[in-house]
Design a protein around this motif. Structure first.
Motif, PDB file in Angstrom:
ATOM      1  N   LEU A 373       0.825  -1.208   0.000  1.00  0.00           N
ATOM      2  CA  LEU A 373       0.000   0.000   0.000  1.00  0.00           C
ATOM      3  C   LEU A 373       0.861   1.261   0.000  1.00  0.00           C
ATOM      4  N   ILE A 374       1.986   1.220   0.691  1.00  0.00           N
ATOM      5  CA  ILE A 374       2.861   2.394   0.758  1.00  0.00           C
ATOM      6  C   ILE A 374       3.560   2.647  -0.578  1.00  0.00           C
ATOM      7  N   ASN A 375       3.963   1.563  -1.244  1.00  0.00           N
ATOM      8  CA  ASN A 375       4.815   1.706  -2.430  1.00  0.00           C
ATOM      9  C   ASN A 375       4.067   1.697  -3.757  1.00  0.00           C
ATOM     10  N   CYS A 376       2.858   1.174  -3.778  1.00  0.00           N
ATOM     11  CA  CYS A 376       2.060   1.212  -5.022  1.00  0.00           C
ATOM     12  C   CYS A 376       1.203   2.478  -5.001  1.00  0.00           C
ATOM     13  N   GLN A 377       1.786   3.565  -5.465  1.00  0.00           N
ATOM     14  CA  GLN A 377       1.173   4.875  -5.304  1.00  0.00           C
ATOM     15  C   GLN A 377      -0.034   5.114  -6.210  1.00  0.00           C
ATOM     16  N   TYR A 378      -0.217   4.271  -7.211  1.00  0.00           N
ATOM     17  CA  TYR A 378      -1.366   4.449  -8.112  1.00  0.00           C
ATOM     18  C   TYR A 378      -2.530   3.531  -7.750  1.00  0.00           C
ATOM     19  N   LEU A 379      -2.348   2.729  -6.705  1.00  0.00           N
ATOM     20  CA  LEU A 379      -3.362   1.735  -6.347  1.00  0.00           C
ATOM     21  C   LEU A 379      -4.657   2.416  -5.900  1.00  0.00           C
ATOM     22  N   GLU A 380      -5.763   2.026  -6.545  1.00  0.00           N
ATOM     23  CA  GLU A 380      -7.075   2.591  -6.242  1.00  0.00           C
ATOM     24  C   GLU A 380      -8.000   1.582  -5.577  1.00  0.00           C
ATOM     25  N   SER A 381      -7.816   0.284  -5.895  1.00  0.00           N
ATOM     26  CA  SER A 381      -8.763  -0.734  -5.442  1.00  0.00           C
ATOM     27  C   SER A 381      -8.014  -1.964  -4.933  1.00  0.00           C
ATOM     28  N   LEU A 382      -8.483  -2.504  -3.814  1.00  0.00           N
ATOM     29  CA  LEU A 382      -7.890  -3.705  -3.222  1.00  0.00           C
ATOM     30  C   LEU A 382      -9.002  -4.666  -2.833  1.00  0.00           C
ATOM     31  N   LYS A 383      -8.870  -5.924  -3.269  1.00  0.00           N
ATOM     32  CA  LYS A 383      -9.767  -6.982  -2.810  1.00  0.00           C
ATOM     33  C   LYS A 383      -8.963  -7.920  -1.932  1.00  0.00           C
ATOM     34  N   ILE A 384      -9.543  -8.315  -0.805  1.00  0.00           N
ATOM     35  CA  ILE A 384      -8.763  -9.079   0.168  1.00  0.00           C
ATOM     36  C   ILE A 384      -9.663 -10.064   0.907  1.00  0.00           C
ATOM     37  N   TRP A 385      -9.099 -11.224   1.265  1.00  0.00           N
ATOM     38  CA  TRP A 385      -9.817 -12.201   2.075  1.00  0.00           C
ATOM     39  C   TRP A 385      -9.515 -11.958   3.548  1.00  0.00           C
ATOM     40  N   CYS A 386     -10.556 -12.051   4.376  1.00  0.00           N
ATOM     41  CA  CYS A 386     -10.389 -11.872   5.823  1.00  0.00           C
ATOM     42  C   CYS A 386     -11.079 -13.013   6.574  1.00  0.00           C
ATOM     43  N   GLY A 387     -10.504 -13.355   7.724  1.00  0.00           N
ATOM     44  CA  GLY A 387     -11.110 -14.380   8.569  1.00  0.00           C
ATOM     45  C   GLY A 387     -10.492 -15.751   8.377  1.00  0.00           C
ATOM     46  N   LYS A 388     -11.171 -16.766   8.873  1.00  0.00           N
ATOM     47  CA  LYS A 388     -10.674 -18.137   8.848  1.00  0.00           C
ATOM     48  C   LYS A 388     -11.325 -18.911   7.713  1.00  0.00           C
ATOM     49  N   GLY A 389     -10.480 -19.395   6.786  1.00  0.00           N
ATOM     50  CA  GLY A 389     -10.964 -20.199   5.680  1.00  0.00           C
ATOM     51  C   GLY A 389     -10.968 -21.665   6.043  1.00  0.00           C
ATOM     52  N   TYR A 390     -11.110 -22.518   5.039  1.00  0.00           N
ATOM     53  CA  TYR A 390     -11.177 -23.955   5.278  1.00  0.00           C
ATOM     54  C   TYR A 390      -9.853 -24.505   5.796  1.00  0.00           C
ATOM     55  N   SER A 391      -8.743 -24.000   5.282  1.00  0.00           N
ATOM     56  CA  SER A 391      -7.440 -24.555   5.662  1.00  0.00           C
ATOM     57  C   SER A 391      -6.441 -23.506   6.128  1.00  0.00           C
ATOM     58  N   ASN A 392      -6.769 -22.212   5.966  1.00  0.00           N
ATOM     59  CA  ASN A 392      -5.841 -21.150   6.349  1.00  0.00           C
ATOM     60  C   ASN A 392      -6.573 -20.028   7.067  1.00  0.00           C
ATOM     61  N   GLU A 393      -5.808 -19.287   7.852  1.00  0.00           N
ATOM     62  CA  GLU A 393      -6.349 -18.106   8.506  1.00  0.00           C
ATOM     63  C   GLU A 393      -5.772 -16.876   7.822  1.00  0.00           C
ATOM     64  N   TYR A 394      -6.668 -16.005   7.360  1.00  0.00           N
ATOM     65  CA  TYR A 394      -6.258 -14.835   6.599  1.00  0.00           C
ATOM     66  C   TYR A 394      -6.229 -13.601   7.506  1.00  0.00           C
ATOM     67  N   LEU A 395      -5.988 -12.444   6.935  1.00  0.00           N
ATOM     68  CA  LEU A 395      -5.808 -11.233   7.731  1.00  0.00           C
ATOM     69  C   LEU A 395      -7.070 -10.898   8.533  1.00  0.00           C
ATOM     70  N   PRO A 396      -6.890 -10.404   9.775  1.00  0.00           N
ATOM     71  CA  PRO A 396      -8.045  -9.949  10.555  1.00  0.00           C
ATOM     72  C   PRO A 396      -8.626  -8.682   9.931  1.00  0.00           C
ATOM     73  N   GLU A 397      -9.936  -8.613   9.888  1.00  0.00           N
ATOM     74  CA  GLU A 397     -10.617  -7.487   9.236  1.00  0.00           C
ATOM     75  C   GLU A 397     -10.264  -6.155   9.896  1.00  0.00           C
ATOM     76  N   LYS A 398     -10.169  -6.136  11.217  1.00  0.00           N
ATOM     77  CA  LYS A 398      -9.869  -4.899  11.938  1.00  0.00           C
ATOM     78  C   LYS A 398      -8.515  -4.333  11.514  1.00  0.00           C
ATOM     79  N   GLU A 399      -7.483  -5.194  11.449  1.00  0.00           N
ATOM     80  CA  GLU A 399      -6.151  -4.737  11.085  1.00  0.00           C
ATOM     81  C   GLU A 399      -6.097  -4.265   9.636  1.00  0.00           C
ATOM     82  N   VAL A 400      -6.859  -4.911   8.760  1.00  0.00           N
ATOM     83  CA  VAL A 400      -6.904  -4.478   7.361  1.00  0.00           C
ATOM     84  C   VAL A 400      -7.442  -3.057   7.269  1.00  0.00           C
ATOM     85  N   LEU A 401      -8.512  -2.779   7.998  1.00  0.00           N
ATOM     86  CA  LEU A 401      -9.089  -1.437   7.988  1.00  0.00           C
ATOM     87  C   LEU A 401      -8.078  -0.400   8.488  1.00  0.00           C
TER      88      LEU A 401
END
Length: 498
Positions: A373-401
């Protein structure tokens, strides 16, 4: 003095509401002119786009029944008489002819979805004559398709995948204006011959390849196209795929979008290198096939490539990195459903001009997200997975915000959060995020989108919605929730599994 908007201007204004069906329904009630314009837009595509998940089965049935009853009122007397003779009785909402001939407004037609609509409405109706239920439904569907063939004067999009054997595609003069075709290679050669006589300016073709030989008529149809820009290939059968590739390569100079879906281990993808003007490339491997086949593309240079999407199985990180070394500088959109540490660190270097990004981050990858986020200065849109999936735990929603609010560039304006488990963001977390966004300079409206996947999202908590509505009213955020965005189209799934 009453002010009246010119018809051309009114048409253009209402056109902007095409995706907002609820507002279009309101326009129907204003006056006769507004009603005529709105009806034409609503009936361009009779598929109800707002229903996107199987939890709405009852709503599907209700909408299908309503659309079908209206179409039956438009059937010519000959079709009505035929259905009546074999004791197929259809209740219609009105006894006289409708105010509009709705079939003539149709611009996008799916044979599969017309059939599905008939099956849906008649599934609880027993057959009361010598026809079995399948033949009865086919007969009703055929009469509807014949009506469309005779009354649509300008069809723009046609989807025609496999269909019961007793279906004969009618002559369809309205297809002269066709710009988008979705089909399978095993359709009757007569259909492709008819199309090649009528349509030589298709802009988009999507083909699902069946077992068996490719007909000369399909090859002719492709070879006659003058302006083919988007090509979607579902390469299932090896022989038929190889038969058609030489024909496609001859049209490679005009093609700017290539969508390639495959579950074939033995197929070489070297032909992709002939599409030198690609601006968008979707490379999707399914069914556990050999992902090493991607390595043949790692050194190919697509100088105009702006969008790269690799859903499902992903090639080796070394191949992806090498591909991006050659093609990442001009990329605007990058989508890959994989967690590669090396790629996280290299994205700002290999793809400095990105505007839209989707990567997988595990729960310990917060620093990687911050760096991007710091280095991609033209970035306008980000899609991201949050929470616990079937086999992996992804980023916590609070920290992403928090990271998005504090470290995204001034151009950033859209965050899509795909919840894989129930949202754990508190009211205080949400308000803190909105306050941080409000205090950013320069100020920019944030589009916050949550993608629902059988779990509770932000909008499922009343207290969260109160905070969201507060900041929507202040012009800080625009919020919406959408159903899970799958890459498989309904009719393609039906084709593969029926």
């Amino acid at each position: 003095m009453t002010f009246q908007i010119p018809i051309d201007c009114l048409n253009e204004i209402i056109e902007y509401l095409e995706e907002d069906r609820h507002t279009l329904y309101s326009c129907l009630l204003v006056n006769r002119l507004w009603c005529e314009i709105s009806v034409r837009i609503l009936w361009r595509n009779i598929v109800y786009k707002d229903i996107q998940s199987f939890e709405h089965d009852k709503l599907f049935e209700l909408v299908d029944s309503s659309i079908l009853n209206t179409l039956f009122t438009c059937l010519p007397n000959e079709s009505k008489g035929l259905l009546y003779q074999i004791e197929i009785f259809i209740s219609t909402p009105i006894s006289k002819r409708p105010l509009f001939n709705y079939a003539t407004f149709c611009k996008a037609l799916s044979i599969f979805k017309i059939k599905r609509m008939v099956d849906n409405v008649f599934k609880f109706e027993p057959s009361i004559n010598s026809l079995n239920i399948k033949d009865r439904n086919c007969l009703v569907t055929n009469e509807l398709i014949k009506m469309f063939a005779n009354q649509i004067f300008s069809l723009k999009k046609l989807s025609y995948y496999h269909y019961p054997i007793n279906f004969s595609f009618p002559y369809f003069p309205g297809m002269r204006d066709l710009s988008e075709l979705h089909c399978c290679s095993c359709l009757p050669s007569k259909f492709f011959h008819q199309l090649s006589q009528l349509c030589q300016n298709l802009q988009s073709i999507s083909i699902s390849f069946c077992d068996g030989d490719i007909s000369n008529e399909l090859k002719e149809l492709i070879s006659l196209q003058n302006n083919l820009q988007t090509l979607t290939l579902k390469l299932v059968a090896e022989k038929s795929s190889r038969d058609i590739i030489p024909i496609l390569e001859k049209r490679s100079n005009t093609i700017t979008k290539l969508h390639l879906y495959s579950n074939n281990d033995n197929l070489s993808y070297s032909f992709v290198s002939s599409f030198t003007n690609l601006q968008e490339f979707i490379f999707s491997l399914m069914g556990g096939i050999n992902i090493e086949n991607f390595n043949i593309l790692r050194y190919v240079n697509f100088s105009k490539l702006q969008t790269l999407k690799i859903p499902y199985q992903c090639p080796n990180p070394e191949d992806i990195m090498k591909f991006l070394e050659n093609n990442g500088k001009n990329l605007k959109k990058f989508y890959i459903e994989e967690n590669y540490k090396e790629l996280h660190l290299s994205i700002p270097i290999l793809c400095p001009n990105l505007k839209s990004l989707f990567l997988l981050f595990y729960k310990n990858d917060l620093d990687s997200l911050k760096t991007i986020l710091i280095n991609c200065q033209y970035l306008e849109s980000l899609k991201i997975w949050c929470g616990k999936g079937y086999s992996n735990e992804y980023l916590p929603e609070k920290e992403v915000l928090e990271i998005v609010a504090n470290h995204s560039s001034n151009n950033f304006c859209e965050l899509k959060i795909h919840n894989l488990s129930n949202s754990e963001v508190s009211v205080d977390d949400l308000e803190s995020f909105f306050l941080s966004w409000r205090n950013r300079i320069p100020k920019k409206l944030l589009s916050l989108i949550t993608i629902k996947d059988n779990c509770k999202c932000l909008d499922d908590y009343e207290e969260n919605m109160e905070i969201i509505e507060k900041y929507e009213n202040l012009g800080i955020v625009r919020f919406r929730t959408i159903s899970y965005e799958g890459d498989e189209r309904e009719e393609e799934v039906s084709y593969y599994y029926n």
